[in-house]
Design an enzyme around this catalytic site. Structure first.
Site, mmCIF file in Angstrom:
data_model
loop_
_atom_site.group_PDB
_atom_site.id
_atom_site.type_symbol
_atom_site.label_atom_id
_atom_site.label_comp_id
_atom_site.label_asym_id
_atom_site.label_seq_id
_atom_site.Cartn_x
_atom_site.Cartn_y
_atom_site.Cartn_z
ATOM 1 N N LYS A 13 -40.643 11.993 12.537
ATOM 2 C CA LYS A 13 -41.684 12.701 13.315
ATOM 3 C C LYS A 13 -41.108 13.967 13.956
ATOM 4 C CE LYS A 13 -42.414 9.145 16.063
ATOM 5 N NZ LYS A 13 -41.424 8.204 15.507
ATOM 6 N N ARG A 88 -49.239 5.844 21.557
ATOM 7 C CA ARG A 88 -48.437 4.722 21.048
ATOM 8 C C ARG A 88 -49.245 3.434 21.014
ATOM 9 N NH1 ARG A 88 -43.234 7.234 20.841
ATOM 10 N NH2 ARG A 88 -41.690 5.672 20.456
ATOM 11 N N ARG A 127 -28.074 9.102 13.514
ATOM 12 C CA ARG A 127 -28.610 10.298 14.189
ATOM 13 C C ARG A 127 -27.661 10.777 15.288
ATOM 14 N NH1 ARG A 127 -34.564 10.068 16.139
ATOM 15 N NH2 ARG A 127 -33.858 8.038 16.880
ATOM 16 N N ARG A 160 -28.094 8.861 20.881
ATOM 17 C CA ARG A 160 -29.063 8.407 21.886
ATOM 18 C C ARG A 160 -28.726 6.978 22.294
ATOM 19 N NH1 ARG A 160 -35.030 9.884 19.597
ATOM 20 N NH2 ARG A 160 -35.403 7.755 20.289
HETATM 21 P P1 AP5 Z 1 -36.271 11.972 13.559
HETATM 22 O O1 AP5 Z 1 -37.029 13.136 13.044
HETATM 23 O O2 AP5 Z 1 -35.461 12.152 14.779
HETATM 24 O O3 AP5 Z 1 -37.236 10.684 13.663
HETATM 25 P P2 AP5 Z 1 -38.360 10.307 14.723
HETATM 26 O O4 AP5 Z 1 -39.521 9.782 13.952
HETATM 27 O O5 AP5 Z 1 -38.588 11.441 15.657
HETATM 28 O O6 AP5 Z 1 -37.646 9.079 15.416
HETATM 29 P P3 AP5 Z 1 -37.504 8.676 16.948
HETATM 30 O O7 AP5 Z 1 -36.433 7.637 16.986
HETATM 31 O O8 AP5 Z 1 -37.351 9.890 17.805
HETATM 32 O O9 AP5 Z 1 -38.890 8.022 17.203
HETATM 33 P P4 AP5 Z 1 -39.220 7.028 18.321
HETATM 34 O O10 AP5 Z 1 -40.681 7.007 18.221
HETATM 35 O O11 AP5 Z 1 -38.542 5.720 18.229
HETATM 36 O O12 AP5 Z 1 -38.560 7.707 19.602
HETATM 37 P P5 AP5 Z 1 -39.189 8.591 20.772
HETATM 38 O O13 AP5 Z 1 -38.187 9.589 21.171
HETATM 39 O O14 AP5 Z 1 -40.553 9.038 20.409
HETATM 40 O O15 AP5 Z 1 -35.329 11.461 12.358
HETATM 41 C C1 AP5 Z 1 -34.425 10.391 12.553
HETATM 42 C C2 AP5 Z 1 -33.067 10.719 11.900
HETATM 43 O O16 AP5 Z 1 -33.249 10.771 10.495
HETATM 44 C C3 AP5 Z 1 -32.488 12.090 12.303
HETATM 45 O O17 AP5 Z 1 -31.088 11.980 12.372
HETATM 46 C C4 AP5 Z 1 -32.908 13.026 11.156
HETATM 47 O O18 AP5 Z 1 -31.979 14.068 10.962
HETATM 48 C C5 AP5 Z 1 -32.947 12.070 9.982
HETATM 49 N N1 AP5 Z 1 -34.018 12.380 9.026
HETATM 50 C C6 AP5 Z 1 -35.268 12.836 9.291
HETATM 51 N N2 AP5 Z 1 -35.975 12.978 8.153
HETATM 52 C C7 AP5 Z 1 -35.140 12.580 7.159
HETATM 53 C C8 AP5 Z 1 -35.293 12.490 5.738
HETATM 54 N N3 AP5 Z 1 -36.425 12.829 5.127
HETATM 55 N N4 AP5 Z 1 -34.233 12.030 5.013
HETATM 56 C C9 AP5 Z 1 -33.079 11.670 5.634
HETATM 57 N N5 AP5 Z 1 -32.881 11.755 6.963
HETATM 58 C C10 AP5 Z 1 -33.909 12.199 7.719
HETATM 59 O O19 AP5 Z 1 -39.352 7.497 21.938
HETATM 60 C C11 AP5 Z 1 -38.202 6.947 22.550
HETATM 61 C C12 AP5 Z 1 -38.634 6.004 23.663
HETATM 62 O O20 AP5 Z 1 -39.378 6.738 24.673
HETATM 63 C C13 AP5 Z 1 -39.574 4.852 23.257
HETATM 64 O O21 AP5 Z 1 -38.867 3.742 22.743
HETATM 65 C C14 AP5 Z 1 -40.274 4.557 24.594
HETATM 66 O O22 AP5 Z 1 -39.416 3.823 25.432
HETATM 67 C C15 AP5 Z 1 -40.440 5.952 25.205
HETATM 68 N N6 AP5 Z 1 -41.715 6.565 24.798
HETATM 69 C C16 AP5 Z 1 -41.884 7.646 24.004
HETATM 70 N N7 AP5 Z 1 -43.194 7.911 23.830
HETATM 71 C C17 AP5 Z 1 -43.866 6.962 24.549
HETATM 72 C C18 AP5 Z 1 -45.238 6.684 24.757
HETATM 73 N N8 AP5 Z 1 -46.207 7.429 24.177
HETATM 74 N N9 AP5 Z 1 -45.571 5.637 25.535
HETATM 75 C C19 AP5 Z 1 -44.628 4.880 26.138
HETATM 76 N N10 AP5 Z 1 -43.300 5.065 25.957
HETATM 77 C C20 AP5 Z 1 -42.927 6.101 25.168
HETATM 78 MG MG MG Z 2 -38.188 11.746 17.727
#
Ligand code: AP5
Ligand code: MG
Length: 215
Positions: A13, A88, A127, A160
């Site tokens: 994402k 979410r 990552r 992270r």
């Molecule tokens: P990346 O693009 O970073 O993936 P992502 O989908 O952004 O993954 P996240 O782990 O950031 O998503 P998440 O939803 O768990 O975390 P968030 O920060 O939103 O890609 C991942 C890796 O793969 C990178 O190293 C990249 O280089 C690589 N990659 C990408 N595309 C690739 C490809 N095609 N091929 C190979 N490699 C690739 O949330 C974190 C925490 O915040 C949650 O757990 C929660 O506690 C809180 N939070 C966030 N939003 C909310 C909400 N709305 N409500 C409540 N709590 C929330």
């Molecule tokens: Mg992310």
């Protein structure tokens, strides 16, 4: 254009949001990034969110929704935005709908990145993120030019806190229990489109563009 990106942890994402943001000139709003920035700055919001994030649980809706409402009221969102990591759950989706309705707006596209579960762990565990600017790398799939240094600002690359195998299991459970209702909410003739999120980052972006600008 007002876009939501849905997908598992590590589904890409953030990576794709960055490319959309550059090409469509609309802001990338990642709730996870905003929380992490606030944790580093030790703000009240950061202190409230930190324990939930480190356990891989969702931050309570009341905190998250008021944060996103403030962010969406900022000037740069007037021409659209990309929401990454929000909503979410259904309660957040309904709150988002209310926020937009008040402004006479609606979501144009919801893209769901479909990635097989076995791919996720490797992506998340490898990552690396820049401590300074938050840029995202991967030790195998998107390595930085200099070891553990950010290509953009030279900052140190770190892992992270929630990117370890134990916490990722919990994040996946939270994701699995909440994604289907969201797909139902935005599907059924709504703005949902499924994008294959497995493959080369640039190839996936081509599919994203096709989904956003249908021929
Ligand atoms: P990346 O693009 O970073 O993936 P992502 O989908 O952004 O993954 P996240 O782990 O950031 O998503 P998440 O939803 O768990 O975390 P968030 O920060 O939103 O890609 C991942 C890796 O793969 C990178 O190293 C990249 O280089 C690589 N990659 C990408 N595309 C690739 C490809 N095609 N091929 C190979 N490699 C690739 O949330 C974190 C925490 O915040 C949650 O757990 C929660 O506690 C809180 N939070 C966030 N939003 C909310 C909400 N709305 N409500 C409540 N709590 C929330
Ligand atoms: Mg992310």
């Amino acid at each position: 254009m007002k876009i939501i990106l849905l997908g598992a942890p590590g589904s890409g994402k953030g990576t794709q949001a960055k490319l959309i943001s550059e090409n469509f000139n609309i802001p990338h709003i990642s709730t996870g990034d905003i929380f992490r920035f606030n944790i580093i700055q030790k703000t009240t919001l950061g202190i409230q969110a930190e324990a939930f994030i480190n356990k891989g649980e969702l931050v309570p809706d009341s905190i998250t929704v008021s944060m996103i409402k403030d962010r969406m009221n900022e000037e740069d969102c007037s021409n659209g935005f990309i929401l990454d990591g929000f909503p979410r759950n259904i309660s957040q989706a309904k709150s988002l709908n209310d926020i937009l309705e008040e402004k006479g707006q609606r979501i144009d596209k919801v893209l769901f990145f479909d990635v097989p579960e076995y791919i996720i762990i490797e992506r998340v565990v490898g990552r690396k993120v820049c401590k300074n600017c938050g840029a995202v790398f991967h030790s195998k799939f998107k390595p930085s030019k200099a070891y553990n240094k950010c290509d953009l600002c030279g900052g140190d690359l770190i892992q992270r806190k929630d990117d370890n195998e134990e916490i990722i299991k919990n994040r996946m459970e939270v994701y699995i229990s909440s994604i289907q209702p969201l797909l139902d909410y935005y599907g059924n003739g709504g703005p949902l489109l499924v994008v294959n999120g497995y493959g080369d980052i640039k190839d996936i972006y081509r599919s994203v563009e096709k989904a956003l600008i249908p021929i």
